[in-house]
Write an enzyme that holds these catalytic residues in place. Structure first.
Site, PDB file in Angstrom:
ATOM      1  N   LYS A   1     -14.476   1.812   3.843  1.00  0.00           N
ATOM      2  CA  LYS A   1     -13.106   2.300   4.003  1.00  0.00           C
ATOM      3  C   LYS A   1     -12.924   2.739   5.449  1.00  0.00           C
ATOM      4  O   LYS A   1     -13.644   3.623   5.928  1.00  0.00           O
ATOM      5  CB  LYS A   1     -12.832   3.475   3.055  1.00  0.00           C
TER       6      LYS A   1
ATOM      7  N   ASP B   1      -5.642   9.481   8.032  1.00  0.00           N
ATOM      8  CA  ASP B   1      -4.966   9.535   6.732  1.00  0.00           C
ATOM      9  C   ASP B   1      -4.028  10.732   6.698  1.00  0.00           C
ATOM     10  O   ASP B   1      -4.440  11.854   6.420  1.00  0.00           O
ATOM     11  CB  ASP B   1      -6.012   9.634   5.609  1.00  0.00           C
TER      12      ASP B   1
ATOM     13  N   LYS C   1       0.193  14.894   3.463  1.00  0.00           N
ATOM     14  CA  LYS C   1      -0.758  15.966   3.214  1.00  0.00           C
ATOM     15  C   LYS C   1      -0.268  17.269   3.835  1.00  0.00           C
ATOM     16  O   LYS C   1       0.502  17.247   4.785  1.00  0.00           O
ATOM     17  CB  LYS C   1      -2.109  15.609   3.862  1.00  0.00           C
TER      18      LYS C   1
ATOM     19  N   ASP D   1      -0.943   8.779  -0.891  1.00  0.00           N
ATOM     20  CA  ASP D   1      -2.170   9.380  -0.359  1.00  0.00           C
ATOM     21  C   ASP D   1      -3.420   8.823  -1.063  1.00  0.00           C
ATOM     22  O   ASP D   1      -4.539   9.049  -0.610  1.00  0.00           O
ATOM     23  CB  ASP D   1      -2.101  10.902  -0.519  1.00  0.00           C
TER      24      ASP D   1
ATOM     25  N   ARG E   1      -8.343   3.374  -2.196  1.00  0.00           N
ATOM     26  CA  ARG E   1      -8.582   2.369  -3.244  1.00  0.00           C
ATOM     27  C   ARG E   1      -7.740   1.130  -2.999  1.00  0.00           C
ATOM     28  O   ARG E   1      -8.099   0.033  -3.417  1.00  0.00           O
ATOM     29  CB  ARG E   1      -8.321   3.004  -4.618  1.00  0.00           C
TER      30      ARG E   1
HETATM   31  N1  BES Z   1      -9.145  10.499   2.296  1.00  0.00           N
HETATM   32  C1  BES Z   1      -8.687  11.189   1.163  1.00  0.00           C
HETATM   33  C2  BES Z   1      -9.804  11.881   0.398  1.00  0.00           C
HETATM   34  C3  BES Z   1     -10.382  13.107   1.032  1.00  0.00           C
HETATM   35  C4  BES Z   1      -9.697  14.301   1.003  1.00  0.00           C
HETATM   36  C5  BES Z   1     -11.631  13.067   1.583  1.00  0.00           C
HETATM   37  C6  BES Z   1     -10.263  15.430   1.568  1.00  0.00           C
HETATM   38  C7  BES Z   1     -12.208  14.199   2.127  1.00  0.00           C
HETATM   39  C8  BES Z   1     -11.521  15.383   2.118  1.00  0.00           C
HETATM   40  C9  BES Z   1      -8.015  10.218   0.190  1.00  0.00           C
HETATM   41  O1  BES Z   1      -7.311   9.191   0.780  1.00  0.00           O
HETATM   42  C10 BES Z   1      -7.040  11.011  -0.594  1.00  0.00           C
HETATM   43  O2  BES Z   1      -6.107  11.499  -0.018  1.00  0.00           O
HETATM   44  N2  BES Z   1      -7.265  11.117  -1.907  1.00  0.00           N
HETATM   45  C11 BES Z   1      -6.422  11.873  -2.744  1.00  0.00           C
HETATM   46  C12 BES Z   1      -6.241  11.097  -4.014  1.00  0.00           C
HETATM   47  C13 BES Z   1      -5.174  11.653  -4.912  1.00  0.00           C
HETATM   48  C14 BES Z   1      -3.817  11.480  -4.280  1.00  0.00           C
HETATM   49  C15 BES Z   1      -5.232  10.931  -6.245  1.00  0.00           C
HETATM   50  C16 BES Z   1      -7.095  13.209  -3.002  1.00  0.00           C
HETATM   51  O3  BES Z   1      -8.321  13.269  -3.128  1.00  0.00           O
HETATM   52  O4  BES Z   1      -6.387  14.214  -3.027  1.00  0.00           O
HETATM   53 ZN    ZN Z   2      -7.969   8.608   2.596  1.00  0.00          ZN
HETATM   54 MN    MN Z   3      -5.333   9.710   1.247  1.00  0.00          MN
END
Ligand code: BES
Ligand code: ZN
Ligand code: MN
Length: 492
Positions: free
Chosen positions: A264, A269, A276, A346, A350
């Protein structure tokens, strides 16, 4: 740094700026300590008796000048009593390397005999030591006007590790350490420098240095022609074009099915339209650490010339909220033909990975591993010590867990049962990109499982392990160790 084995006749004759020896916490002096003791008129025994050295594990004493022996200094390290665990050995190694660094010594001679690590041979110790020493060389300098001083240590000699098996063990530690440092540098770079195009040019530059590696970059046009609607809906909201980076290393026979690593590579992000919160958003520059681990692992396997074929696929994109950005409610079609309702922009990892995984199938892989900072939920579940491991084949899990355990880059297996699939149901597409509440790391993996049914596949969620926070904030280089160790085992 030069790290190499060196033979010697007697410890007292070793000419070195710093001789590192071990002493146990009870009983009489043995081997090396004894030799130094007799050459120095009983100095070691006296210091032990006085309590200046306890011999307890991790207790150290640096003798800045020692009459009667050729070494300029002696660093005495307590090794405690009995066998060490993996963690004990690593801690001890860090203590010694930390002292050498503090003292700004340029050269040292490691003569820690009598070190017994449960279930591990000398080669394991050599790899671990070389790895730890190499990691100490890392400095982030790119955007500092005054560069930090480099590690003083230039040469680390290890007593008697002179056979070819010893040399191999040392070179593995060095290669893994360098690979991790490659990944750390990429991870630490700011997101205005480390863009998808930057990652592509790094991959190209890397391939140019080795005749066994080729790099191919797919631009957005090519991805559109392939039908990568999931990947492209993530880059839609950014001014930076996405890149699909394909690295191929051919160390094996032409006909050997490759191991495929899929990283990835979200270089920033923001969350997109599902933006966020501001706190710690800077850390989302690390959202490309999966990609960085692919490049780091490639660096290690090329250096080790592993007789194996490996393909690296990096899905590189930003996730940003401009006027063209994907909206919650949008439905996109992935390269596999499956449609996806975007409920949260967010959950973009995936989306880029599913198309990269579909693309991976064309290499007829022996196995596929994707590596991703995929979910905050994985950090909640496992914290910072273990990467989350998901796979559709349990014997694959065993292989990867063992590799991580061996090298000190551990993962922990999480379930991937069918029951978790239901959470991804959507009324308007084949699936939604977020699951029902709870088990967020698992539903993310369950989403990816829909794209890897016919492959031997594993997913590593490195959201908790890829970087450290606080004073030691910085990329860790994980899971380059696990991946490289796995490939070393595959190559044997
Ligand atoms: N890159 C983030 C995951 C992440 C968050 C990694 C904080 C390390 C620290 C990912 O893209 C993300 O935002 N995932 C969301 C998924 C949710 C929207 C289902 C998450 O984990 O909040
Ligand atoms: Zn991410
Ligand atoms: Mn994300």
């Amino acid at each position: 740094m030069q790290i190499s084995g060196k033979s010697f006749s007697s410890p007292q004759q070793l000419r070195t700026p710093c001789l590192v020896i071990g002493i146990s916490s009870s009983g009489s002096l043995r081997s090396t300590a004894k030799a130094i003791d007799s050459a120095t008129d009983g100095l070691i025994a006296k210091l032990k008796k006085r309590g200046d050295i306890t011999g307890e594990r991790g207790n150290t004493l640096l003798l800045p000048s020692v009459p009667g022996i050729a070494a300029e200094r002696v660093l005495i390290v307590g090794i405690g009593n009995g066998a060490l665990s993996d963690a004990d050995f690593r801690k001890l190694t860090q203590t010694v390397l930390g002292t050498l660094a503090e003292q700004k010594l340029e050269e040292a001679y490691w003569l820690l005999d009598d070190l017994n690590v449960t279930g591990r041979d000398q080669n394991w110790q050599l790899t671990q030591l070389a790895l730890a020493a190499t990691l100490r060389e890392y400095r982030y300098t790119q955007t500092l006007s005054k560069p930090k001083p480099a590690l003083a240590l230039r040469k680390l000699f290890i007593a008697d590790a002179t056979t070819s098996a010893h040399r191999t063990a040392i070179s593995r530690g060095i290669a893994i350490g360098r690979g991790m440092n490659v990944a750390r540098r990429l991870g630490d770079l700011p997101p205005n420098i480390c863009t998808p195009s930057f990652l592509a040019s790094e991959a190209r530059a890397f391939a140019r240095k080795s005749t066994q590696v080729t790099a191919k970059i797919l631009e957005e046009k090519a991805m559109r022609d392939l039908g990568m609607g999931a990947l492209l809906c993530v880059s839609a909201g950014s001014n930076q074009p996405a890149k699909l980076i394909v690295l191929e290393y051919r160390g094996g026979k032409r006909t050997d099915a490759p191991q495929v690593l899929v990283g990835k590579g979200i270089t920033f992000d923001s969350g997109g339209i599902s933006i966020k919160p501001a706190a710690k958003m800077d850390e989302m520059k690390y959202d490309m650490c999966g990609a960085a681990s692919v490049l780091g692992t490639f660096s290690a396997i090329v250096e080790l010339k592993l007789p194996i074929n490996v393909v690296g696929i990096i899905a590189a994109s930003e996730n940003m909220p401009n006027g063209n950005a994907t909206k919650p409610g949008d439905v996109v079609t992935s390269m596999s033909g499956q449609t996806i309702e975007i409920l949260n922009t967010d959950a973009e990892g995936r989306l880029v990975l599913c198309d990269a995984l579909t693309y991976a199938a064309r290499f007829k892989p022996a196995a596929v591993i994707d590596i991703a900072t995929l979910t905050g939920a994985c950090v909640v579940a496992l914290g910072k010590h273990a990467s989350g491991l998901f796979t559709n084949q349990d014997d694959f899990a065993a292989e990867l867990l063992a590799a991580g355990q061996q090298v000190g880059d551990r993962a922990w297996q999480m379930p991937l049962w069918d029951e978790y699939q239901r959470g991804l149901d959507s009324n308007f597409a084949d699936m939604a990109n977020v699951g029902s509440p709870g088990g967020g790391a698992i539903t993310a993996a369950a989403f990816l499982a829909r794209y890897t049914k016919d492959m031997r596949w594993a997913h590593l969620d490195i959201a908790g392990t890829a970087w450290d926070e606080g004073a030691a904030k910085g990329a860790t280089g994980r899971p380059v160790g696990l991946l490289t160790q796995y490939l070393i085992s595959r190559a044997q």
